[in-house]
Design a protein around this motif. Structure first.
Motif, PDB file in Angstrom:
ATOM      1  N   LEU A  50       0.837  -1.182  -0.014  1.00 25.98           N
ATOM      2  CA  LEU A  50       0.005   0.110   0.114  1.00 25.98           C
ATOM      3  C   LEU A  50       0.856   1.232   0.090  1.00 25.98           C
ATOM      4  O   LEU A  50       2.027   1.214   0.354  1.00 25.98           O
ATOM      5  N   VAL A  68      -1.283   5.929   2.499  1.00 21.64           N
ATOM      6  CA  VAL A  68      -2.514   5.102   2.923  1.00 21.64           C
ATOM      7  C   VAL A  68      -2.001   4.372   4.397  1.00 21.64           C
ATOM      8  O   VAL A  68      -2.840   4.231   5.213  1.00 21.64           O
ATOM      9  N   ILE A 127      -3.898   4.623   7.881  1.00 23.20           N
ATOM     10  CA  ILE A 127      -4.305   3.396   8.702  1.00 23.20           C
ATOM     11  C   ILE A 127      -3.757   3.511  10.147  1.00 23.20           C
ATOM     12  O   ILE A 127      -4.255   3.113  11.241  1.00 23.20           O
ATOM     13  N   LEU A 159      -7.191  -3.330   8.849  1.00 23.63           N
ATOM     14  CA  LEU A 159      -7.344  -2.228   8.174  1.00 23.63           C
ATOM     15  C   LEU A 159      -6.562  -2.237   6.771  1.00 23.63           C
ATOM     16  O   LEU A 159      -6.909  -2.196   5.718  1.00 23.63           O
ATOM     17  N   ARG A 176      -7.938  -5.237   4.766  1.00 24.07           N
ATOM     18  CA  ARG A 176      -9.068  -4.836   4.078  1.00 24.07           C
ATOM     19  C   ARG A 176      -8.853  -4.069   3.006  1.00 24.07           C
ATOM     20  O   ARG A 176      -9.361  -4.235   1.710  1.00 24.07           O
ATOM     21  N   SER A 177      -7.794  -3.091   2.947  1.00 24.71           N
ATOM     22  CA  SER A 177      -7.514  -2.316   2.097  1.00 24.71           C
ATOM     23  C   SER A 177      -6.889  -3.323   0.803  1.00 24.71           C
ATOM     24  O   SER A 177      -7.157  -2.760  -0.396  1.00 24.71           O
ATOM     25  N   GLN A 216      -9.632  -3.683  -2.153  1.00 23.11           N
ATOM     26  CA  GLN A 216      -9.385  -2.612  -2.668  1.00 23.11           C
ATOM     27  C   GLN A 216     -10.219  -1.307  -2.237  1.00 23.11           C
ATOM     28  O   GLN A 216     -10.625  -0.605  -2.954  1.00 23.11           O
ATOM     29  N   LEU A 217     -10.204  -1.222  -0.692  1.00 20.24           N
ATOM     30  CA  LEU A 217     -10.995  -0.122  -0.381  1.00 20.24           C
ATOM     31  C   LEU A 217      -9.986   0.671   0.631  1.00 20.24           C
ATOM     32  O   LEU A 217      -9.161   0.445   1.081  1.00 20.24           O
ATOM     33  N   PRO A 218     -10.321   2.108   0.483  1.00 17.17           N
ATOM     34  CA  PRO A 218      -9.563   3.019   1.193  1.00 17.17           C
ATOM     35  C   PRO A 218      -9.661   2.900   2.703  1.00 17.17           C
ATOM     36  O   PRO A 218     -10.772   2.330   3.005  1.00 17.17           O
ATOM     37  N   PRO A 219      -9.002   3.396   3.563  1.00 19.89           N
ATOM     38  CA  PRO A 219      -9.086   3.369   4.893  1.00 19.89           C
ATOM     39  C   PRO A 219     -10.496   4.011   5.294  1.00 19.89           C
ATOM     40  O   PRO A 219     -10.812   5.222   4.476  1.00 19.89           O
TER      41      PRO A 219
END
Length: 113
Positions: free
Chosen positions: A52, A56, A60, A83, A86-87, A91-94
């Motif tokens: 990441l 980002v 986190i 977190l 998950r990111s 492929q999700l932002p925090p």
């Protein structure tokens, strides 16, 4: 999003808790006897291996460092790893702030150890 759906979006699965606890214990042990908190330098390996962007990862870290002491205890490390995972996987932002359901999940996981 319904409250039940929102809560369901933030559980830390028991297998992940076990994995993250092992990683935390190993990182602490590498720092010497009696270490139970990790700074960015010690916890950083797991973060940077995620691939990441630094920005980002810093977001986190800021979310996971609940008490703002710039070190992660086990509960905060669980939040951080969740977190990051998950990111990477979704492929999700925090999230903009730490979801209360996620904090509760981490509290419950640590209390069960």
């Amino acid at each position: 999003m319904e409250a039940a759906e929102e809560a369901a979006a933030w559980p830390i699965e028991p297998t992940a808790v076990a994995q993250f606890c092992t990683m935390f214990a190993e990182a602490c042990a590498a720092q010497g006897a009696g270490v139970d908190r990790l700074g960015k330098a010690q916890a950083g390996a797991v973060l940077t291996s995620s691939g990441l962007p630094t920005q980002v990862l810093l977001q986190i870290w800021a979310l996971a460092d609940v008490d703002g002491d710039d070190q992660l205890d086990l509960r905060e490390y669980l939040l951080c790893c969740f977190l990051v995972q998950r990111s990477v996987q979704q492929q999700l932002p925090p999230p903009p702030s730490l979801p209360p359901q996620l904090l509760q999940s981490a509290n419950t996981a640590v209390a069960a150890l």
